[in-house]
Design a protein around this motif. Sequence first.
Motif, PDB file in Angstrom:
ATOM      1  N   GLN A   1      17.048  31.746  20.369  1.00  0.00           N
ATOM      2  CA  GLN A   1      17.125  31.914  19.230  1.00  0.00           C
ATOM      3  C   GLN A   1      18.538  31.706  18.878  1.00  0.00           C
ATOM      4  O   GLN A   1      19.383  32.233  19.463  1.00  0.00           O
ATOM      5  N   GLY A   2      19.001  31.388  17.526  1.00  0.00           N
ATOM      6  CA  GLY A   2      20.405  31.214  17.322  1.00  0.00           C
ATOM      7  C   GLY A   2      21.010  32.534  16.963  1.00  0.00           C
ATOM      8  O   GLY A   2      20.325  33.438  16.815  1.00  0.00           O
ATOM      9  N   MET A   3      22.275  32.517  17.163  1.00  0.00           N
ATOM     10  CA  MET A   3      23.196  33.880  17.034  1.00  0.00           C
ATOM     11  C   MET A   3      24.267  33.571  16.110  1.00  0.00           C
ATOM     12  O   MET A   3      24.711  32.560  16.096  1.00  0.00           O
ATOM     13  N   VAL A   4      24.572  34.530  15.282  1.00  0.00           N
ATOM     14  CA  VAL A   4      25.770  34.852  14.469  1.00  0.00           C
ATOM     15  C   VAL A   4      26.777  35.485  15.509  1.00  0.00           C
ATOM     16  O   VAL A   4      26.586  36.402  15.879  1.00  0.00           O
ATOM     17  N   ILE A   5      27.866  34.688  15.712  1.00  0.00           N
ATOM     18  CA  ILE A   5      28.821  35.130  16.413  1.00  0.00           C
ATOM     19  C   ILE A   5      30.221  35.352  15.596  1.00  0.00           C
ATOM     20  O   ILE A   5      30.743  34.386  14.989  1.00  0.00           O
ATOM     21  N   VAL A   6      30.789  36.439  15.375  1.00  0.00           N
ATOM     22  CA  VAL A   6      32.104  36.708  14.779  1.00  0.00           C
ATOM     23  C   VAL A   6      33.239  36.829  15.725  1.00  0.00           C
ATOM     24  O   VAL A   6      33.045  37.371  16.638  1.00  0.00           O
ATOM     25  N   LEU A   7      34.243  36.095  15.635  1.00  0.00           N
ATOM     26  CA  LEU A   7      35.240  36.055  16.481  1.00  0.00           C
ATOM     27  C   LEU A   7      36.511  36.577  15.476  1.00  0.00           C
ATOM     28  O   LEU A   7      37.117  35.815  14.244  1.00  0.00           O
ATOM     29  N   SER A   8      37.065  37.843  15.734  1.00  0.00           N
ATOM     30  CA  SER A   8      38.180  38.259  14.754  1.00  0.00           C
ATOM     31  C   SER A   8      39.400  38.542  15.756  1.00  0.00           C
ATOM     32  O   SER A   8      39.271  38.593  16.987  1.00  0.00           O
ATOM     33  N   GLY A   9      40.497  38.993  15.314  1.00  0.00           N
ATOM     34  CA  GLY A   9      41.631  39.327  16.092  1.00  0.00           C
ATOM     35  C   GLY A   9      43.159  39.261  15.418  1.00  0.00           C
ATOM     36  O   GLY A   9      43.045  38.691  14.088  1.00  0.00           O
ATOM     37  N   PHE A  10      43.967  39.732  15.776  1.00  0.00           N
ATOM     38  CA  PHE A  10      45.332  39.691  15.139  1.00  0.00           C
ATOM     39  C   PHE A  10      45.636  38.468  14.906  1.00  0.00           C
ATOM     40  O   PHE A  10      45.520  37.599  15.754  1.00  0.00           O
ATOM     41  N   SER A  11      46.641  38.304  13.934  1.00  0.00           N
ATOM     42  CA  SER A  11      47.316  37.042  13.930  1.00  0.00           C
ATOM     43  C   SER A  11      48.264  37.272  14.787  1.00  0.00           C
ATOM     44  O   SER A  11      49.031  37.813  15.230  1.00  0.00           O
TER      45      SER A  11
END
Length: 214
Positions: free
Chosen positions: A5-15
């Motif tokens: 099943q597909g997943m939603v992946i969020v990648l965040s991080g500092f500039s």
Amino acid sequence: MDNNQGMVIVLSGFSGAGKGTIMKHLLSEHPTDYFLSISATTRGKREGEEDGREYFFKTREEFEDMIRNHDLLEYASFNQNYYGTPKQYVQQLINEGKDVILEIEVQGALQIRKIFPQALLLFVTPPSGNILKERLEGRGTEEPEVVAQRLAIASRESLLMEQYDYIIVNDDLDKAVSYVHELIQSEHGRTMRNTQLIDRIQNELAVFAKGEVK
Ligand code: 5GP
């Protein structure tokens, strides 16, 4: 594998944490595994950027139209500009069972968590605040006020790190890229993401077992 099943992946991080570079390497090493959502923004195009590749560059008016028309999955104001995730492409990828990656900042990430409680939230950081400061200064192109402003934003963002599922310490680029890939692939095996597979196997085995189990 069946647990696809597909997943939603969020990648965040500092500039300055290197999330863009991690993304580039991840996509070039695994071109068929991951799909990147392309955001809309009102910020100006930087040198080397192309409309429709890094971002869809919009005027404030156009962006506000997108908000009004509910064309965005989430949006946030960052550094005096709007950034948002166009809904349609992400929805299409999810329907096709693909893994879609959203490289977005913290406010947007928390909105995604509400819409997709099973989204995988990853946060990229350098090993220390000092190293982040050095990296931001080391670019050499930024005025001290700009560096100070980025550090102030980073300090605010750091208060939300605990809301993420995993922290990616970007000390060594290759290791960070492999780690992100492994985390996503392992996440596919989680029980909660495999309820259909479990149901099917239980049903198949129940048929075989009929009449055998006393
Ligand atoms: P930059 O201007 O450096 O490309 O991006 C500034 C920040 O906006 C980064 O933290 C980036 O991840 C974030 N960002 C990019 N696209 C989106 C989006 O669609 N939604 C949200 N909430 N943040 C975004």
